[in-house]
Scaffold this motif. Sequence first.
Motif, PDB file in Angstrom:
ATOM      1  N   VAL A 275      30.803  52.735  72.145  1.00 37.32           N
ATOM      2  CA  VAL A 275      30.739  53.457  70.362  1.00 37.32           C
ATOM      3  C   VAL A 275      32.175  54.529  70.187  1.00 37.32           C
ATOM      4  N   ALA A 276      32.102  54.370  68.759  1.00 35.02           N
ATOM      5  CA  ALA A 276      33.411  54.225  68.229  1.00 35.02           C
ATOM      6  C   ALA A 276      33.594  56.052  68.605  1.00 35.02           C
ATOM      7  N   PHE A 277      34.400  56.788  68.287  1.00 32.42           N
ATOM      8  CA  PHE A 277      35.469  57.962  68.023  1.00 32.42           C
ATOM      9  C   PHE A 277      34.298  58.507  67.004  1.00 32.42           C
ATOM     10  N   ALA A 278      34.502  58.004  65.712  1.00 31.52           N
ATOM     11  CA  ALA A 278      34.123  58.467  64.381  1.00 31.52           C
ATOM     12  C   ALA A 278      32.531  58.206  64.029  1.00 31.52           C
ATOM     13  N   ASP A 279      32.187  57.304  65.380  1.00 30.51           N
ATOM     14  CA  ASP A 279      30.585  57.629  64.560  1.00 30.51           C
ATOM     15  C   ASP A 279      30.157  58.367  65.829  1.00 30.51           C
ATOM     16  N   ALA A 280      30.705  58.490  67.105  1.00 26.06           N
ATOM     17  CA  ALA A 280      29.834  59.670  67.922  1.00 26.06           C
ATOM     18  C   ALA A 280      30.547  60.995  67.113  1.00 26.06           C
TER      19      ALA A 280
END
Length: 335
Positions: A133-138
């Motif tokens: 999971v990408a940091f921006a998504d998280a």
Amino acid sequence: MKAVSFAAPGGPEVLEYLDLPDPVPSPTQVVVAVRACGVCGHDSADRAGLTRVPLPAVLGHEIAGEVVAVGAGVRRFTVGDRVACKQFTTCTHCPACRSGDELTCPDKAFVYGGGAEYVALGQDALLAVPEHVAFADAAITSCTVGTCLQALDDVAAVRAGETVVVTGAGGGLGLHALQVAAALGARVVAVTSSPAKAPLLSAHGADDVVVTGSDLAARLTDLTGGTGPQVVLDNVGHPDVFNGCFRALAHRGRYVFTGQLQREKVSLYPAFVFGKEAVITGSSSTHASTFARAMDLVATGGVRPVHETFPLADAVAAHRAVDGRRVAGRAVLVP
């Protein structure tokens, strides 16, 4: 460390990109190297002086990053862990926290500080982020996906096959509410003031798109074969939107407020409520358990977070874009 701070309320221009001391964790905190931090309407309200924030302040509660230091009493996380946070910290030991209803904790405190290279956060606010999971998504999962999941699943109890109307569907909450409602098996109707957003809304879960300005109640009633929608998730809170959506609401329907864009009162005759046997309620945030379910939805692809990224140094531009409603989904600051 570099951070974005403001000392007096105002427009985006009050934000300053400056140097601040690196944070030191308390015994129950961890220090997170921020990899992404969302900018939502709450941040705009804080910056504009519509809420009471101790100044100077570093905004940012939609945070994801890597743990770089832990307090002496931290047991859940270690250095190197990928984490994201929810909107509040709580005491963890009062009856409300022990029962899983930590949003009523008397020591609940809103999270701040994400608009920086590093931030100290209470371990109770954090959730592990899966590797893929990408940091921006998280970063935006709790405040966008989690808020919508709690409103639609926990509060409105949406059932598969029901029709859910989402107002303000093109906004940061709206684009994620469409996806959450679809993931719950609902037929989803997006309400927007912008005809140009129709393709975007359809791409993110809307089965139908209704543009405000026409007879909203008639349109929603027609789309549901005369019965009306079972659930309305209202992210706008404006009387023009409320009047049309509530008139169309089905018998024993659930009307859930999650936002209010302007200081306008809504009004209605009580007879309309008991005549429909309707429920009018609200949902304001995200439980830790809901945060975990929201992260699972993101990790499995059930919801695709929608955002546009800005360098942390360009926080003024990000806030201007948010204030001008020029961002699809969330603006995300990246140190």
